[in-house]
Motif scaffolding. Sequence first.
Motif, PDB file in Angstrom:
ATOM      1  N   LEU A  41       0.837  -1.192   0.000  1.00 33.97           N
ATOM      2  CA  LEU A  41       0.000   0.000   0.000  1.00 33.97           C
ATOM      3  C   LEU A  41       0.877   1.249   0.000  1.00 33.97           C
ATOM      4  O   LEU A  41       1.775   1.382   0.836  1.00 33.97           O
ATOM      5  CB  LEU A  41      -0.892  -0.029   1.242  1.00 33.97           C
ATOM      6  N   THR A  42       0.610   2.172  -0.923  1.00 34.13           N
ATOM      7  CA  THR A  42       1.397   3.390  -1.021  1.00 34.13           C
ATOM      8  C   THR A  42       0.465   4.584  -1.242  1.00 34.13           C
ATOM      9  O   THR A  42      -0.395   4.542  -2.132  1.00 34.13           O
ATOM     10  CB  THR A  42       2.401   3.315  -2.184  1.00 34.13           C
ATOM     11  N   GLY A  43       0.644   5.622  -0.431  1.00 34.40           N
ATOM     12  CA  GLY A  43      -0.183   6.811  -0.600  1.00 34.40           C
ATOM     13  C   GLY A  43      -0.260   7.632   0.670  1.00 34.40           C
ATOM     14  O   GLY A  43       0.453   7.377   1.646  1.00 34.40           O
ATOM     15  N   GLN A  44      -1.149   8.626   0.663  1.00 36.17           N
ATOM     16  CA  GLN A  44      -1.284   9.562   1.769  1.00 36.17           C
ATOM     17  C   GLN A  44      -2.757   9.803   2.058  1.00 36.17           C
ATOM     18  O   GLN A  44      -3.566   9.956   1.145  1.00 36.17           O
ATOM     19  CB  GLN A  44      -0.598  10.890   1.413  1.00 36.17           C
ATOM     20  N   LYS A  45      -3.104   9.856   3.341  1.00 39.59           N
ATOM     21  CA  LYS A  45      -4.463  10.176   3.774  1.00 39.59           C
ATOM     22  C   LYS A  45      -4.397  11.360   4.734  1.00 39.59           C
ATOM     23  O   LYS A  45      -3.385  11.556   5.429  1.00 39.59           O
ATOM     24  CB  LYS A  45      -5.110   8.982   4.478  1.00 39.59           C
ATOM     25  N   THR A  46      -5.465  12.135   4.790  1.00 33.23           N
ATOM     26  CA  THR A  46      -5.461  13.299   5.672  1.00 33.23           C
ATOM     27  C   THR A  46      -6.780  13.425   6.416  1.00 33.23           C
ATOM     28  O   THR A  46      -7.778  12.823   6.034  1.00 33.23           O
ATOM     29  CB  THR A  46      -5.171  14.583   4.868  1.00 33.23           C
ATOM     30  N   PHE A  47      -6.763  14.240   7.489  1.00 35.83           N
ATOM     31  CA  PHE A  47      -7.915  14.447   8.373  1.00 35.83           C
ATOM     32  C   PHE A  47      -8.385  13.127   8.990  1.00 35.83           C
ATOM     33  O   PHE A  47      -9.590  12.870   9.095  1.00 35.83           O
ATOM     34  CB  PHE A  47      -9.085  15.107   7.631  1.00 35.83           C
ATOM     35  N   ILE A  48      -7.451  12.302   9.434  1.00 39.49           N
ATOM     36  CA  ILE A  48      -7.800  10.973   9.925  1.00 39.49           C
ATOM     37  C   ILE A  48      -7.923  10.986  11.445  1.00 39.49           C
ATOM     38  O   ILE A  48      -6.934  11.150  12.161  1.00 39.49           O
ATOM     39  CB  ILE A  48      -6.747   9.928   9.483  1.00 39.49           C
ATOM     40  N   GLY A  49      -9.138  10.820  11.935  1.00 35.67           N
ATOM     41  CA  GLY A  49      -9.378  10.727  13.369  1.00 35.67           C
ATOM     42  C   GLY A  49      -8.884   9.409  13.929  1.00 35.67           C
ATOM     43  O   GLY A  49      -8.899   8.381  13.244  1.00 35.67           O
ATOM     44  N   ASN A  50      -8.433   9.413  15.187  1.00 36.10           N
ATOM     45  CA  ASN A  50      -7.844   8.238  15.854  1.00 36.10           C
ATOM     46  C   ASN A  50      -6.542   7.793  15.192  1.00 36.10           C
ATOM     47  O   ASN A  50      -6.074   6.679  15.437  1.00 36.10           O
ATOM     48  CB  ASN A  50      -8.810   7.043  15.883  1.00 36.10           C
ATOM     49  N   ALA A  51      -5.953   8.653  14.370  1.00 41.13           N
ATOM     50  CA  ALA A  51      -4.750   8.254  13.643  1.00 41.13           C
ATOM     51  C   ALA A  51      -3.581   7.999  14.573  1.00 41.13           C
ATOM     52  O   ALA A  51      -2.803   7.056  14.379  1.00 41.13           O
ATOM     53  CB  ALA A  51      -4.370   9.331  12.628  1.00 41.13           C
ATOM     54  N   VAL A  52      -3.422   8.824  15.595  1.00 35.38           N
ATOM     55  CA  VAL A  52      -2.298   8.687  16.523  1.00 35.38           C
ATOM     56  C   VAL A  52      -2.596   7.614  17.559  1.00 35.38           C
ATOM     57  O   VAL A  52      -1.769   6.736  17.829  1.00 35.38           O
ATOM     58  CB  VAL A  52      -2.014  10.032  17.221  1.00 35.38           C
ATOM     59  N   SER A  53      -3.773   7.648  18.146  1.00 31.25           N
ATOM     60  CA  SER A  53      -4.113   6.738  19.242  1.00 31.25           C
ATOM     61  C   SER A  53      -4.589   5.380  18.777  1.00 31.25           C
ATOM     62  O   SER A  53      -4.576   4.417  19.547  1.00 31.25           O
ATOM     63  CB  SER A  53      -5.214   7.373  20.106  1.00 31.25           C
ATOM     64  N   GLY A  54      -4.994   5.274  17.506  1.00 37.82           N
ATOM     65  CA  GLY A  54      -5.575   4.028  17.018  1.00 37.82           C
ATOM     66  C   GLY A  54      -4.547   2.972  16.642  1.00 37.82           C
ATOM     67  O   GLY A  54      -3.341   3.209  16.646  1.00 37.82           O
ATOM     68  N   ASP A  55      -5.071   1.801  16.292  1.00 41.14           N
ATOM     69  CA  ASP A  55      -4.226   0.646  15.974  1.00 41.14           C
ATOM     70  C   ASP A  55      -4.213   0.302  14.495  1.00 41.14           C
ATOM     71  O   ASP A  55      -3.493  -0.608  14.078  1.00 41.14           O
ATOM     72  CB  ASP A  55      -4.712  -0.574  16.754  1.00 41.14           C
ATOM     73  N   GLY A  56      -5.011   1.012  13.721  1.00 45.87           N
ATOM     74  CA  GLY A  56      -5.074   0.718  12.301  1.00 45.87           C
ATOM     75  C   GLY A  56      -6.221   1.453  11.664  1.00 45.87           C
ATOM     76  O   GLY A  56      -6.943   2.205  12.322  1.00 45.87           O
ATOM     77  N   ALA A  57      -6.387   1.242  10.361  1.00 48.97           N
ATOM     78  CA  ALA A  57      -7.375   2.028   9.629  1.00 48.97           C
ATOM     79  C   ALA A  57      -8.035   1.197   8.537  1.00 48.97           C
ATOM     80  O   ALA A  57      -7.439   0.263   7.984  1.00 48.97           O
ATOM     81  CB  ALA A  57      -6.706   3.252   9.016  1.00 48.97           C
ATOM     82  N   LEU A  58      -9.268   1.581   8.241  1.00 48.81           N
ATOM     83  CA  LEU A  58      -9.969   1.064   7.071  1.00 48.81           C
ATOM     84  C   LEU A  58      -9.593   1.983   5.919  1.00 48.81           C
ATOM     85  O   LEU A  58      -9.973   3.153   5.894  1.00 48.81           O
ATOM     86  CB  LEU A  58     -11.482   1.076   7.302  1.00 48.81           C
TER      87      LEU A  58
END
Length: 390
Positions: free
Chosen positions: A154-171
């Motif tokens: 996976l390669t790319g950039q996402k922004t305005f991501i809530g729980n990004a720092v405290s979370g364990d992963g993302a959809l």
Amino acid sequence: MFPGFYEEIHEEFREVVREFVAREVTPHYKQWDAAHLMDRAVWEAAAENGLLGLAVDEDHGGMGLTDYRFRMILDEELARADALGLALALHLHDDWVLPALRRFGTAEQQQTWLPRFLDSSFIASVAFTEPGAGSDLRGVRTKAVRQDDGSWLLTGQKTFIGNAVSGDGALVLARTDGSDVKRRGGAESFSLFLVEKEDNPGYQVGSQLEKMGLKASDTAELFFSEARVPAENLIGGEGRGLEIAKEILPQGRLAVAAGAAAVAEAALGQTVDYVRQRTAFDQPVAEFQNTRFQLAELQIELEAVQRYLAATVEAFDAGQLDVVGASKAKLFIGERAKSMLDTCLQLHGGYGYILEYPVAQAYLAVRLMTIFGGTSEILRETIGTDLLRD
């Protein structure tokens, strides 16, 4: 909400939520807001009290509380406690990521992941938005390339991501058609992946973004540099990313509408208390005719919002809420709540502009409700297009 909306079982649940908020949230929330980050302990406490993953079925360790009124009680109690950042963080986990897994995950994926959504061992983010692709998801440029062993890079950039720092992963929504990422893709060009942060060096979290409000809920950019994603973390099958995103959108937009209504209700109650206590020209502010007139208008607006929300929740619980219906609810309730908070702040006078006052925090929080989950402009386009469809 208005009398008769909740039943006895909901009020029993409310007592659990209220006790949890008083014990685990209120004593610490100002510290979290100042730090722009909530302690992991609050997620663990929420799990211990059965407040995460309400809709997870009993076969996977949950309670199967699919009646959306239970989720609304969490919003209401957190709004009354001025803990709106936690409300947003819970929405991301339970109203955006969890529905994708519950509805489109395989039996094996559900067996693996659903218990983790319950016990707080996996706190989730939604990673759809990019610097050049917000409401227009066909503009997503993050790409995933299949490897010989079936895994993906996976390669790319996402922004305005809530729980990004405290979370364990993302959809994560990513392009999987192998095409030039500079062009817009068709519906079949995108797929959804549940991507874990741990032991994944290609998964990098950027610096926290400085927001107007809801500061206890951390928000940051995500960077993927050939982050490895196992084959079994593809959700719903290749090429179904936009389809699934559309399918989970009604609950996501309902969540924003419900949150906006809860904030408006709490703010109105706080405003009524304030104008009763505050004096001007040797009399309570509540005794001025202008104050009473504005409060009357606010109460009517609140009741209209709540009735609209109740009808939307009824449709959702019956499996009949579509994207257009959810868009109508979010547009109407979000815009009304924004207007109501402006009036509530004005009735507080100068104190309304001071951040330690709940109405100021609510004013900043509700401003997000007309942006997050689809801007009001996009919602109007969705509703108008549907209206003119043959």
